[in-house]
Design a protein around this motif. Structure first.
Motif, PDB file in Angstrom:
ATOM      1  N   PHE A 190      12.054  66.684 -31.649  1.00 24.43           N
ATOM      2  CA  PHE A 190      11.043  65.637 -31.794  1.00 24.43           C
ATOM      3  C   PHE A 190      10.416  65.298 -30.445  1.00 24.43           C
ATOM      4  O   PHE A 190       9.197  65.122 -30.346  1.00 24.43           O
ATOM      5  CB  PHE A 190      11.629  64.372 -32.428  1.00 24.43           C
ATOM      6  CG  PHE A 190      10.578  63.327 -32.671  1.00 24.43           C
ATOM      7  CD1 PHE A 190       9.779  63.380 -33.802  1.00 24.43           C
ATOM      8  CD2 PHE A 190      10.338  62.322 -31.741  1.00 24.43           C
ATOM      9  CE1 PHE A 190       8.772  62.446 -34.007  1.00 24.43           C
ATOM     10  CE2 PHE A 190       9.335  61.383 -31.944  1.00 24.43           C
ATOM     11  CZ  PHE A 190       8.552  61.447 -33.081  1.00 24.43           C
ATOM     12  N   ARG A 191      11.243  65.212 -29.416  1.00 25.67           N
ATOM     13  CA  ARG A 191      10.690  64.917 -28.086  1.00 25.67           C
ATOM     14  C   ARG A 191       9.678  65.996 -27.687  1.00 25.67           C
ATOM     15  O   ARG A 191       8.571  65.682 -27.234  1.00 25.67           O
ATOM     16  CB  ARG A 191      11.803  64.830 -27.040  1.00 25.67           C
ATOM     17  CG  ARG A 191      11.250  64.622 -25.621  1.00 25.67           C
ATOM     18  CD  ARG A 191      12.332  64.413 -24.579  1.00 25.67           C
ATOM     19  NE  ARG A 191      13.248  65.525 -24.440  1.00 25.67           N
ATOM     20  CZ  ARG A 191      12.973  66.670 -23.793  1.00 25.67           C
ATOM     21  NH1 ARG A 191      11.783  66.878 -23.259  1.00 25.67           N
ATOM     22  NH2 ARG A 191      13.885  67.625 -23.709  1.00 25.67           N
ATOM     23  N   ARG A 192      10.077  67.258 -27.883  1.00 25.35           N
ATOM     24  CA  ARG A 192       9.167  68.358 -27.509  1.00 25.35           C
ATOM     25  C   ARG A 192       7.857  68.273 -28.295  1.00 25.35           C
ATOM     26  O   ARG A 192       6.772  68.495 -27.766  1.00 25.35           O
ATOM     27  CB  ARG A 192       9.846  69.714 -27.747  1.00 25.35           C
ATOM     28  CG  ARG A 192      10.814  70.096 -26.632  1.00 25.35           C
ATOM     29  CD  ARG A 192      11.284  71.535 -26.779  1.00 25.35           C
ATOM     30  NE  ARG A 192      12.206  71.689 -27.903  1.00 25.35           N
ATOM     31  CZ  ARG A 192      13.531  71.546 -27.788  1.00 25.35           C
ATOM     32  NH1 ARG A 192      14.073  71.265 -26.622  1.00 25.35           N
ATOM     33  NH2 ARG A 192      14.303  71.684 -28.853  1.00 25.35           N
ATOM     34  N   TYR A 193       7.964  67.930 -29.574  1.00 34.42           N
ATOM     35  CA  TYR A 193       6.757  67.846 -30.394  1.00 34.42           C
ATOM     36  C   TYR A 193       5.859  66.691 -29.930  1.00 34.42           C
ATOM     37  O   TYR A 193       4.630  66.845 -29.824  1.00 34.42           O
ATOM     38  CB  TYR A 193       7.136  67.676 -31.869  1.00 34.42           C
ATOM     39  CG  TYR A 193       5.943  67.613 -32.771  1.00 34.42           C
ATOM     40  CD1 TYR A 193       5.116  68.727 -32.938  1.00 34.42           C
ATOM     41  CD2 TYR A 193       5.608  66.436 -33.435  1.00 34.42           C
ATOM     42  CE1 TYR A 193       3.993  68.663 -33.748  1.00 34.42           C
ATOM     43  CE2 TYR A 193       4.489  66.376 -34.260  1.00 34.42           C
ATOM     44  CZ  TYR A 193       3.685  67.483 -34.408  1.00 34.42           C
ATOM     45  OH  TYR A 193       2.584  67.424 -35.197  1.00 34.42           O
ATOM     46  N   ALA A 194       6.474  65.554 -29.619  1.00 30.28           N
ATOM     47  CA  ALA A 194       5.688  64.403 -29.142  1.00 30.28           C
ATOM     48  C   ALA A 194       5.026  64.725 -27.802  1.00 30.28           C
ATOM     49  O   ALA A 194       3.890  64.297 -27.541  1.00 30.28           O
ATOM     50  CB  ALA A 194       6.586  63.169 -29.026  1.00 30.28           C
ATOM     51  N   GLU A 195       5.719  65.468 -26.962  1.00 32.98           N
ATOM     52  CA  GLU A 195       5.134  65.892 -25.671  1.00 32.98           C
ATOM     53  C   GLU A 195       3.959  66.828 -25.896  1.00 32.98           C
ATOM     54  O   GLU A 195       2.916  66.724 -25.248  1.00 32.98           O
ATOM     55  CB  GLU A 195       6.201  66.570 -24.805  1.00 32.98           C
ATOM     56  CG  GLU A 195       7.215  65.590 -24.228  1.00 32.98           C
ATOM     57  CD  GLU A 195       8.338  66.282 -23.449  1.00 32.98           C
ATOM     58  OE1 GLU A 195       8.628  67.474 -23.733  1.00 32.98           O
ATOM     59  OE2 GLU A 195       8.927  65.624 -22.570  1.00 32.98           O
ATOM     60  N   GLU A 196       4.129  67.729 -26.848  1.00 37.14           N
ATOM     61  CA  GLU A 196       3.083  68.709 -27.145  1.00 37.14           C
ATOM     62  C   GLU A 196       1.819  68.017 -27.668  1.00 37.14           C
ATOM     63  O   GLU A 196       0.709  68.289 -27.207  1.00 37.14           O
ATOM     64  CB  GLU A 196       3.650  69.682 -28.193  1.00 37.14           C
ATOM     65  CG  GLU A 196       2.764  70.822 -28.636  1.00 37.14           C
ATOM     66  CD  GLU A 196       3.414  71.531 -29.824  1.00 37.14           C
ATOM     67  OE1 GLU A 196       4.627  71.836 -29.767  1.00 37.14           O
ATOM     68  OE2 GLU A 196       2.720  71.755 -30.835  1.00 37.14           O
ATOM     69  N   VAL A 197       2.009  67.080 -28.600  1.00 33.17           N
ATOM     70  CA  VAL A 197       0.855  66.401 -29.195  1.00 33.17           C
ATOM     71  C   VAL A 197       0.187  65.462 -28.205  1.00 33.17           C
ATOM     72  O   VAL A 197      -1.036  65.376 -28.140  1.00 33.17           O
ATOM     73  CB  VAL A 197       1.273  65.642 -30.474  1.00 33.17           C
ATOM     74  CG1 VAL A 197       0.138  64.776 -31.001  1.00 33.17           C
ATOM     75  CG2 VAL A 197       1.740  66.634 -31.548  1.00 33.17           C
ATOM     76  N   SER A 198       0.991  64.749 -27.423  1.00 33.56           N
ATOM     77  CA  SER A 198       0.430  63.738 -26.524  1.00 33.56           C
ATOM     78  C   SER A 198       0.031  64.306 -25.179  1.00 33.56           C
ATOM     79  O   SER A 198      -0.729  63.680 -24.441  1.00 33.56           O
ATOM     80  CB  SER A 198       1.453  62.619 -26.300  1.00 33.56           C
ATOM     81  OG  SER A 198       2.561  63.109 -25.558  1.00 33.56           O
ATOM     82  N   GLY A 199       0.578  65.478 -24.827  1.00 32.63           N
ATOM     83  CA  GLY A 199       0.320  66.042 -23.507  1.00 32.63           C
ATOM     84  C   GLY A 199       0.985  65.265 -22.386  1.00 32.63           C
ATOM     85  O   GLY A 199       0.555  65.335 -21.237  1.00 32.63           O
ATOM     86  N   ARG A 200       2.024  64.502 -22.740  1.00 28.46           N
ATOM     87  CA  ARG A 200       2.705  63.665 -21.737  1.00 28.46           C
ATOM     88  C   ARG A 200       4.165  64.067 -21.619  1.00 28.46           C
ATOM     89  O   ARG A 200       4.821  64.343 -22.632  1.00 28.46           O
ATOM     90  CB  ARG A 200       2.641  62.185 -22.163  1.00 28.46           C
ATOM     91  CG  ARG A 200       1.243  61.664 -22.383  1.00 28.46           C
ATOM     92  CD  ARG A 200       0.604  61.173 -21.098  1.00 28.46           C
ATOM     93  NE  ARG A 200       1.041  59.831 -20.805  1.00 28.46           N
ATOM     94  CZ  ARG A 200       0.465  58.737 -21.314  1.00 28.46           C
ATOM     95  NH1 ARG A 200      -0.548  58.826 -22.141  1.00 28.46           N
ATOM     96  NH2 ARG A 200       0.899  57.534 -20.969  1.00 28.46           N
ATOM     97  N   PRO A 201       4.718  64.074 -20.391  1.00 28.76           N
ATOM     98  CA  PRO A 201       6.168  64.287 -20.259  1.00 28.76           C
ATOM     99  C   PRO A 201       6.902  63.038 -20.740  1.00 28.76           C
ATOM    100  O   PRO A 201       6.557  61.928 -20.342  1.00 28.76           O
ATOM    101  CB  PRO A 201       6.359  64.507 -18.753  1.00 28.76           C
ATOM    102  CG  PRO A 201       5.199  63.838 -18.101  1.00 28.76           C
ATOM    103  CD  PRO A 201       4.065  63.841 -19.092  1.00 28.76           C
TER     104      PRO A 201
END
Ligand code: ZN
Length: 497
Positions: free
Chosen positions: A436-447
């Motif tokens: 989930f963290r990786r997906y949220a990073e991917e969608v938001s473009g934020r670390p």
């Protein structure tokens, strides 16, 4: 005649001579657990189930359950032996048509040794004939079978299947189901999915239910009792079947006033989570005195106590949110429980906002302020709570706080894109907190590693900054103390699963 058998027999012997050394070298027992660190004995290794066909008969007067489970699976290794998780008494086991030997071991293992070893990657059909009195069985000192005055209910998390069917009991092994249960006329049997038919013969009524989308074992449910069924359809056309015990007494009105809104709530949730993923929907309220509710697939279980103070649509929101977060996308391991409970709780906050009873931010502020820094609440790490705290209130509340922090960090547009995209990305599969963290990073473009670590993996109260910033910016109306699910839960001793 006799001679004709010798010829293929000799051929068979030649094949065996070739096969025996290979099998002796490579066939080994399947592991007694699927490899979940929280619950090492749960699930099994060596095979993957695609379908359970359960043809059962249940007598409420004696709590006796008997029948046949036909399990369609495929081996994932060469197998000399494999396990199912089960507590009732097996009478006969067949593997690919041949009688197999079997034994019990551990708390809930049924060890099956097929007549011939099984080769990796081949289909296997396991037939288990069994019987037993579920209420007489315990594992680890507890039971997930809730006896009621008019029958019984199998519903619990993470384990419920052992009391009514043999299985590979872990969310990693999802399967489709046909559940057919014969009960005395005048009694109803409720399960997941679509009611295919119900017909009476010789004084018994057979109820046939079908779940034709992958379903985790803990999400399979059976309830037998005297139920009143209601039917309807969601706006998007999904058929709804609800069931209420005929003996809910004073809770009957509040239960119906809540669960009858199932279609409306499911339609509302599609705005956040995407299309409803199944072709059946509903809820059921048996006459049990347990306190919880559970997201049993397509048809959640609700204890009557959820409705002790009047209607409680919030619990319906919670269990229906799980149809996406928990059922459609299931935990990879039980340590990933936040991906279920944090989101189901957050859906309740969104519903509160929808109902004008406090915004998600206000509820986050209230929850944050309600627990001082030395409250043990903050010692529970929602991202890896340990089996003893898997359903601790902090997994839910701190879990939802983490989502509000994420929302404030990445903004509404990205946040709601993540909420809606996730169930589609992992549909009918499994995923972890890290996924989930990786997906949220991917969608938001934020670390987001630091944010996730702070809110999900530290045993201490996070600094307020992330959660408070947004609310302080619009703090003209101070967060009132909302009449939230939590206060209701606190006064009743009830909670959601
Ligand atoms: Zn839940």
């Amino acid at each position: 005649m006799h001679r004709r058998i010798i010829v293929p027999g000799a051929l068979g012997a030649a094949v065996l001579l070739l096969a025996i050394p290979a099998s002796a070298a490579s066939h080994s027992p399947g592991a007694p657990g699927i490899g979940d660190p929280y619950y090492p004995a749960y699930g099994n290794g060596g095979y993957d189930v695609s379908h359970y066909d359960l043809r059962l008969k249940y007598q409420p007067a004696t709590d006796r359950l008997e029948g046949t489970a036909t399990i369609l699976a495929r081996t994932t290794q060469d197998l000399s032996r494999f396990n199912l998780d089960f507590l009732l008494d097996a009478g006969e086991v067949r593997v690919n048509g041949a009688k197999a030997s079997f034994a019990t071991s551990g708390e809930h293992e049924l060890e099956i040794t097929p007549k011939s070893p099984l080769r990796k990657g081949t289909p296997v059909t396991v037939v288990v004939r069994y019987s037993g009195v579920p209420s007489s069985k315990q594992a680890y000192g507890f039971t997930s079978w809730h006896r009621t005055p008019d029958g019984g209910v199998a519903a619990n998390e993470p384990e419920a299947a052992w009391w009514w069917f043999p299985s590979n009991d872990h969310p990693l092994d999802k399967a489709t189901y046909d559940v057919s249960v014969q009960v005395p006329d005048g009694t109803q049997a409720i399960s997941n999915g679509t009611l295919q038919s119900a017909g009476s013969r010789l004084g018994w009524t057979r109820w046939n239910w079908r779940s034709d989308k992958p379903q985790a074992t803990y999400l399979a449910t059976l309830a037998v009792g005297r139920f009143d069924l209601t039917t309807g359809t969601t706006e998007s056309g999904v058929p709804v079947v609800n069931a209420y015990s005929k003996d809910l007494g004073a809770h009957d009105g509040a239960a119906r006033a809540s669960v009858e809104r199932t279609g409306e709530v499911a339609d509302w949730l599609t705005g956040y989570f995407g299309p409803y993923p199944y072709n059946a929907l509903g809820g059921y309220v048996p006459n049990t005195d347990t306190g919880y509710a559970l997201e049993t697939q397509t048809r959640p279980f609700y204890s009557p106590r959820q409705f002790a103070n009047g209607s409680n649509v919030s619990v319906v929101v919670h269990e229906l949110a799980h149809q996406w977060y928990g059922d459609l996308v299931s935990v990879r391991g039980w340590k990933d429980i936040w991906v279920n409970e944090g989101f189901a709780r957050y859906a309740q906050w969104l519903w509160s906002e929808h109902e004008g009873e406090g915004t998600a931010q206000e509820l986050a502020d209230y929850t944050y302020a309600s627990h001082p820094a030395d409250d043990p609440f903050w010692t529970v790490k929602p991202g890896d709570p340990g089996p003893e705290n898997q359903f601790d209130i902090a997994v839910y509340d701190r879990g939802a706080l983490a989502l509000q922090a994420l929302r404030n960090e990445i903004g509404d547009e990205a946040f709601f894109a993540v909420l809606k995209g996730w169930p589609d990305k992992y549909a009918h599969g499994n995923a972890s907190v890290a996924d989930f963290r990786r997906y949220a990073e991917e969608v938001s473009g934020r670390p987001l590693a630091a944010l996730f670590d702070t809110w999900l993996f530290q045993p201490s109260k996070p600094a307020a900054a992330a959660a408070r910033a947004a609310s302080l910016a619009k703090a003209s109306d101070a967060p009132a103390q909302p009449k939230s699910w939590k206060k209701i839960a606190a006064t009743n001793g009830v909670h959601e699963h």
